[in-house]
Design a protein around this motif. Sequence first.
Motif, short mmCIF file in Angstrom:
data_model
loop_
_atom_site.label_atom_id
_atom_site.label_comp_id
_atom_site.label_asym_id
_atom_site.label_seq_id
_atom_site.Cartn_x
_atom_site.Cartn_y
_atom_site.Cartn_z
N LEU A 193 0.78 -1.07 -0.19
CA LEU A 193 -0.16 -0.12 0.04
C LEU A 193 1.00 1.12 -0.10
CD1 LEU A 193 -3.07 0.92 0.18
CD2 LEU A 193 -2.75 0.81 2.60
N GLU A 194 2.11 1.33 0.86
CA GLU A 194 2.86 2.54 0.83
C GLU A 194 3.45 2.60 -0.64
OE1 GLU A 194 5.82 1.68 3.83
OE2 GLU A 194 4.04 1.65 5.49
N MET A 195 4.09 1.55 -1.32
CA MET A 195 4.61 1.54 -2.33
C MET A 195 3.71 2.10 -3.73
SD MET A 195 7.71 0.79 -1.94
CE MET A 195 8.50 0.26 -3.58
N LEU A 220 4.16 5.90 -4.35
CA LEU A 220 4.95 6.30 -5.31
C LEU A 220 4.79 6.71 -6.75
CD1 LEU A 220 8.07 3.91 -4.61
CD2 LEU A 220 7.65 6.29 -3.70
N PRO A 221 5.12 7.89 -7.28
CA PRO A 221 4.40 8.09 -8.64
C PRO A 221 4.77 7.27 -9.68
CG PRO A 221 6.21 9.63 -8.15
CD PRO A 221 5.83 8.86 -6.70
N ASN A 222 6.02 6.48 -9.59
CA ASN A 222 6.26 5.47 -10.65
C ASN A 222 5.65 4.02 -10.28
OD1 ASN A 222 8.21 5.72 -8.31
ND2 ASN A 222 9.58 4.10 -9.63
N VAL A 223 5.02 3.73 -9.21
CA VAL A 223 4.59 2.50 -8.89
C VAL A 223 3.07 2.30 -9.06
CG1 VAL A 223 4.70 0.68 -7.40
CG2 VAL A 223 6.70 1.86 -7.68
N THR A 224 2.65 1.35 -9.92
CA THR A 224 1.20 1.22 -10.12
C THR A 224 0.88 -0.30 -9.75
OG1 THR A 224 0.78 2.68 -11.82
CG2 THR A 224 -0.91 1.05 -11.65
N VAL A 225 -0.12 -0.81 -8.89
CA VAL A 225 -0.37 -2.16 -8.47
C VAL A 225 -1.84 -2.17 -8.69
CG1 VAL A 225 -0.50 -3.70 -6.55
CG2 VAL A 225 1.50 -1.96 -6.51
N GLN A 226 -2.25 -3.21 -9.27
CA GLN A 226 -3.29 -3.64 -9.66
C GLN A 226 -3.79 -5.12 -9.06
OE1 GLN A 226 -3.56 -2.36 -14.19
NE2 GLN A 226 -5.82 -2.62 -13.23
N ILE A 227 -4.88 -5.27 -8.46
CA ILE A 227 -4.98 -6.66 -8.27
C ILE A 227 -6.11 -7.43 -8.87
CG2 ILE A 227 -6.06 -8.08 -6.13
CD1 ILE A 227 -4.96 -5.92 -4.23
N ALA A 228 -5.85 -8.58 -9.45
CA ALA A 228 -6.74 -9.50 -10.18
C ALA A 228 -7.47 -10.29 -9.13
CB ALA A 228 -6.08 -10.26 -11.14
N PRO A 229 -8.81 -10.08 -8.77
CA PRO A 229 -9.45 -10.77 -7.78
C PRO A 229 -9.92 -12.24 -8.07
CG PRO A 229 -10.78 -8.98 -8.52
CD PRO A 229 -9.48 -8.80 -9.21
N PHE A 230 -10.25 -12.98 -7.03
CA PHE A 230 -10.77 -14.42 -7.35
C PHE A 230 -12.08 -14.22 -8.33
CE2 PHE A 230 -8.91 -15.81 -3.51
CZ PHE A 230 -7.48 -16.22 -3.97
N ALA A 235 -8.76 -5.12 -10.96
CA ALA A 235 -9.42 -3.77 -10.22
C ALA A 235 -8.41 -2.70 -10.54
CB ALA A 235 -9.31 -4.08 -8.75
N SER A 236 -9.01 -1.36 -10.49
CA SER A 236 -8.17 -0.43 -10.96
C SER A 236 -7.36 -0.09 -9.78
CB SER A 236 -9.25 0.79 -11.12
OG SER A 236 -9.68 1.17 -9.72
N PRO A 237 -6.25 0.99 -9.97
CA PRO A 237 -5.28 1.31 -9.11
C PRO A 237 -5.88 1.62 -7.71
CG PRO A 237 -4.44 1.65 -11.04
CD PRO A 237 -5.75 1.31 -11.20
N ARG A 238 -6.93 2.49 -8.07
CA ARG A 238 -7.77 3.12 -6.62
C ARG A 238 -8.54 1.81 -6.03
NH1 ARG A 238 -9.24 8.13 -5.05
NH2 ARG A 238 -8.29 8.90 -7.10
N ASP A 239 -9.17 1.11 -6.74
CA ASP A 239 -9.85 0.05 -6.03
C ASP A 239 -9.10 -1.04 -5.52
OD1 ASP A 239 -12.32 1.17 -6.75
OD2 ASP A 239 -12.62 -0.16 -8.47
N SER A 240 -7.85 -1.26 -5.95
CA SER A 240 -6.85 -2.04 -5.44
C SER A 240 -6.15 -1.76 -3.91
CB SER A 240 -5.56 -2.33 -6.62
OG SER A 240 -5.93 -2.98 -7.81
N GLN A 241 -5.95 -0.42 -4.04
CA GLN A 241 -5.64 0.08 -2.77
C GLN A 241 -6.72 -0.09 -1.78
OE1 GLN A 241 -5.09 4.19 -3.76
NE2 GLN A 241 -2.90 3.84 -4.04
N ALA A 242 -8.14 0.05 -2.15
CA ALA A 242 -9.30 -0.18 -1.25
C ALA A 242 -9.01 -1.87 -0.67
CB ALA A 242 -10.57 0.05 -1.68
N ILE A 243 -8.69 -2.61 -1.75
CA ILE A 243 -8.92 -3.97 -1.43
C ILE A 243 -7.69 -4.38 -0.40
CG2 ILE A 243 -8.31 -6.18 -2.27
CD1 ILE A 243 -9.60 -5.42 -4.91
N LEU A 244 -6.63 -3.57 -0.82
CA LEU A 244 -5.37 -3.85 0.33
C LEU A 244 -5.84 -3.46 1.71
CD1 LEU A 244 -2.17 -2.79 -2.07
CD2 LEU A 244 -3.01 -4.93 -1.13
#
Length: 303
Positions: A212-214, A217-227, A285-294
């Motif tokens: 979540l912290e990472m 960073l402006p150069n890091v994008t995380v998305q989650i592929a949910p079950f 999931a979008s980056p914003r939604d992925s943050q919410a999942i985390l």
Amino acid sequence: MAAAQPGRVPPPRPHIDHPRGGPTVLRIILGTQLRRLRETAGITREAAGDAIRGSHAKICRLELGRVGCKERDVADLLSLYRVTDEKRRAEFLALARGTSTPGWWHQYNDVLPGWFETLIGLEEAAFLIRTYEVQFVPGLLQTEQYAHAVCRLGNPQASRTEIERRVELRLQRQALLTASNPPRLWAVLDEACLRRPMGGRGVMVAQLRHLLEMTQLPNVTVQIAPFDLGGHAAAGGPVTILRFLEPDLPDIVYLEQLTSALYLDKRDDVDHYLAVTDQLSAQAASPRDSQAILRKMIRAMEP
């Protein structure tokens, strides 16, 4: 159209004398330049191999950047390809010298297999790293304790010292994400790798917080592929695609296996994996939604 003239491949550009990625990148750039010279001169790999007292397989490895280059071999190839201008020859020979200069990761050769060393050099040189992971959090985003758990799982017979060395190497790799002019990391994580309790609950909570912290960073994008996404095109396993600003470096697909790895750079292969990762990113999931999942996962796992 006029026929290509022998030896008219442009010389290496001055700005790649000391590129990010060190010898890995220099080998690929030099190999690409030599291949163009050979093809322009109309010379076969077999003939080129004879000129350096080797085989066509050696020329193939050299042109793919898989091995370093001896100055004598490069000088002989330049003569065969009718490159006679002393300034241009000097530039190629300087590039050849750079291919044998060790990168920072050379100090970890005791725990670093050759097939993985290439990836580290490519990560250092990339301006975009796209990755999909299904079993573990990507190495570039792991905490120290999570990395310990992963390394112990993959190397059950290793000594404590060896595990420490492997973890140290992994943490050193991560420094590129916060360096000046860092690459962009775009990671899609299957929910499975976040649900698998590597190292126990406390380690996983810390790992999720770190993810979540990472994402801040402006150069890091995380998305989650949910079950509940169900099946998807990347179901076969982890994939990493590296893209570079240097025009002599093609996009490269990295496919890690249990004790080796594949590096694909043919256009058709790369296009296929790019299409797969594009589709997966659109479905996840979008980056914003992925943050919410985390955040939700962290709350559920906290005592």
